[in-house]
Design an enzyme around this catalytic site. Structure first.
Site, short mmCIF file in Angstrom:
data_model
loop_
_atom_site.label_atom_id
_atom_site.label_comp_id
_atom_site.label_asym_id
_atom_site.label_seq_id
_atom_site.Cartn_x
_atom_site.Cartn_y
_atom_site.Cartn_z
N SER A 126 6.33 4.30 -4.77
CA SER A 126 7.38 3.27 -4.84
C SER A 126 8.61 3.84 -5.52
O SER A 126 8.49 4.72 -6.39
CB SER A 126 6.87 2.06 -5.63
OG SER A 126 7.93 1.17 -5.89
N TYR A 181 3.29 -0.82 -13.66
CA TYR A 181 3.43 -0.48 -12.24
C TYR A 181 4.30 0.78 -12.09
O TYR A 181 3.94 1.71 -11.36
CB TYR A 181 4.04 -1.66 -11.50
CG TYR A 181 4.15 -1.46 -10.00
CD1 TYR A 181 3.01 -1.43 -9.20
CD2 TYR A 181 5.39 -1.30 -9.38
CE1 TYR A 181 3.11 -1.26 -7.82
CE2 TYR A 181 5.49 -1.13 -8.01
CZ TYR A 181 4.35 -1.10 -7.23
OH TYR A 181 4.45 -0.93 -5.87
N1 LIG Z 1 5.71 -4.87 -1.48
C1 LIG Z 1 6.58 -4.05 -2.05
O1 LIG Z 1 7.72 -4.43 -2.37
C2 LIG Z 1 6.21 -2.61 -2.29
C3 LIG Z 1 7.24 -1.73 -2.67
C4 LIG Z 1 6.91 -0.41 -2.91
C5 LIG Z 1 5.63 0.04 -2.77
N2 LIG Z 1 4.64 -0.83 -2.41
C6 LIG Z 1 3.30 -0.30 -2.30
O2 LIG Z 1 2.83 -0.53 -0.98
C7 LIG Z 1 1.40 -0.61 -1.00
C8 LIG Z 1 0.96 -1.86 -0.25
O3 LIG Z 1 1.44 -2.98 -0.95
P1 LIG Z 1 1.77 -4.39 -0.26
O4 LIG Z 1 3.09 -4.82 -0.75
O5 LIG Z 1 1.50 -4.31 1.17
O6 LIG Z 1 0.68 -5.29 -1.02
P2 LIG Z 1 -0.41 -6.33 -0.44
O7 LIG Z 1 0.22 -7.20 0.58
O8 LIG Z 1 -1.02 -6.93 -1.64
O9 LIG Z 1 -1.45 -5.38 0.31
C9 LIG Z 1 -2.23 -4.46 -0.39
C10 LIG Z 1 -3.59 -4.39 0.27
O10 LIG Z 1 -4.36 -3.41 -0.46
C11 LIG Z 1 -5.58 -4.02 -0.83
N3 LIG Z 1 -6.14 -3.45 -2.05
C12 LIG Z 1 -5.73 -3.66 -3.31
N4 LIG Z 1 -6.51 -3.02 -4.18
C13 LIG Z 1 -7.45 -2.40 -3.45
C14 LIG Z 1 -8.57 -1.60 -3.77
N5 LIG Z 1 -8.88 -1.34 -5.05
N6 LIG Z 1 -9.34 -1.11 -2.77
C15 LIG Z 1 -9.05 -1.41 -1.49
N7 LIG Z 1 -8.03 -2.17 -1.12
C16 LIG Z 1 -7.24 -2.67 -2.08
C17 LIG Z 1 -5.22 -5.48 -1.02
O11 LIG Z 1 -6.38 -6.28 -1.06
P3 LIG Z 1 -6.30 -7.66 -1.91
O12 LIG Z 1 -5.41 -8.58 -1.11
O13 LIG Z 1 -7.70 -8.08 -1.99
O14 LIG Z 1 -5.69 -7.32 -3.24
C18 LIG Z 1 -4.33 -5.72 0.17
O15 LIG Z 1 -5.05 -5.98 1.34
C19 LIG Z 1 0.99 -0.62 -2.47
O16 LIG Z 1 0.58 0.68 -2.84
C20 LIG Z 1 2.27 -0.99 -3.17
O17 LIG Z 1 2.31 -0.53 -4.49
C21 LIG Z 1 4.90 -2.15 -2.16
#
Ligand SMILES: NC(=O)c1ccc[n+]([C@@H]2O[C@H](COP(=O)([O-])OP(=O)(O)OC[C@H]3O[C@@H](n4cnc5c(N)ncnc54)[C@H](OP(=O)(O)O)[C@@H]3O)[C@@H](O)[C@H]2O)c1
Length: 259
Positions: free
Chosen positions: A139, A152
């Site tokens: 990120s 984070y």
């Molecule tokens: N959204 C943003 O603005 C943003 C910005 C920069 C980077 N990111 C990064 O992008 C990635 C995806 O995030 P997202 O925004 O798509 O979040 P999200 O919608 O919460 O999706 C994350 C997915 O990963 C799963 N997960 C979490 N912990 C896990 C574990 N220990 N083992 C297996 N699966 C797991 C979650 O399951 P649960 O629903 O059960 O938790 C969910 O299905 C992350 O690494 C995040 O840090 C996001």
């Protein structure tokens, strides 16, 4: 070149699910891992209905044994993993004075150790074949310590440094790495952030398309959107006193909560 076999962690929701969808469109065979079996099955069904070849296996990426078993089960169905998109991640606010060190530990466990273990699970196969690609979803929050997301930010800074450090040794063995750094994306991870006013966010489908492109084209870095990429590159090099001054003002202006 045939579309590669791609393993995606965190594939049931958000950016991971959108990346799976974009890669399915390119004809990739997909192995999907997430900790929650229900939404994972739902994602698989939707992709299979569009003609994609999918293997799923639920696992928590911070549980090494379960993760390795899931990867082996997927490989038994699809063959060796040629591209890994390590997307599973968690976030949360860090507030002073309680600091929520348990939350920090959990974020390090998923965002850093979980990614490292995912790489560990697929790397021997990639090295044996002399080819492979890894996308670690980090990120822009890892560029500097952002005040309301200390844990984070720390986890993503650690992950970006880890991926960068692995690059030369893996390259010599035929394995390349992309560090993906999205800005704000509209997912469950950002949904509950108590922003004072609406923040412009990218839709997960667009983020997924960009990460899918990086998974196939293999750049070192994939930072988006452009405005955030330029702004954060600037912030990265701002001297500490100015950074502190900016953050001291930015936090209370951005959020309704104290931190
Ligand atoms: N959204 C943003 O603005 C943003 C910005 C920069 C980077 N990111 C990064 O992008 C990635 C995806 O995030 P997202 O925004 O798509 O979040 P999200 O919608 O919460 O999706 C994350 C997915 O990963 C799963 N997960 C979490 N912990 C896990 C574990 N220990 N083992 C297996 N699966 C797991 C979650 O399951 P649960 O629903 O059960 O938790 C969910 O299905 C992350 O690494 C995040 O840090 C996001």
């Amino acid at each position: 070149m045939n579309p590669p076999v791609v393993l995606i962690t965190g594939a049931a929701r958000g950016i991971g699910r959108a990346t799976a969808s974009a890669l399915a469109e390119k004809g990739c065979k997909l192995g999907l891992i997430d900790r929650d079996a229900g939404p994972l099955q739902e994602a698989a069904k939707e992709l299979e209905a569009r003609g994609a070849t999918i293997a799923t296996s639920p696992a928590d990426v911070s549980d090494r044994e379960a993760l390795f078993a899931a990867v082996r089960a997927i490989e038994a169905k699809l063959g060796g993993i040629e591209v890994l998109v390590a997307c599973a991640g968690i976030g949360g606010l860090t507030q002073v004075p309680d600091l929520d060190v348990a939350g920090l530990r959990a974020m390090l466990g998923v965002n850093v150790i979980g990614v490292a273990q995912s790489i560990e699970a697929v790397l021997p196969g990639m090295i044996a074949r002399g080819a492979g690609h890894i996308v670690g979803v980090s990120s822009v929050a890892g560029y500097r310590g952002l005040p309301w997301m200390a844990s984070y930010s720390a986890s993503k800074a650690a992950l970006s440094a880890y991926l960068e450090a692995l690059r030369p040794a893996l390259k010599r063995r035929g394995v390349t790495i992309t560090t993906a750094c999205p800005g704000f994306v509209r997912t469950a991870l950002t949904r509950d952030t108590p922003f004072r006013s609406p923040v412009k966010m990218m839709e997960p489908e667009e983020a997924g398309r960009r990460i899918a492109r990086a998974a196939l084209r293999r750049p070192r870095n994939c930072v988006f959107p452009l405005g955030t990429s330029v702004g954060m590159a600037f912030l990265r090099h701002v001297p500490d006193p100015i950074f502190d001054w900016m953050m001291d003002r930015a936090g209370p202006r951005a959020l309704t909560t104290d931190f």
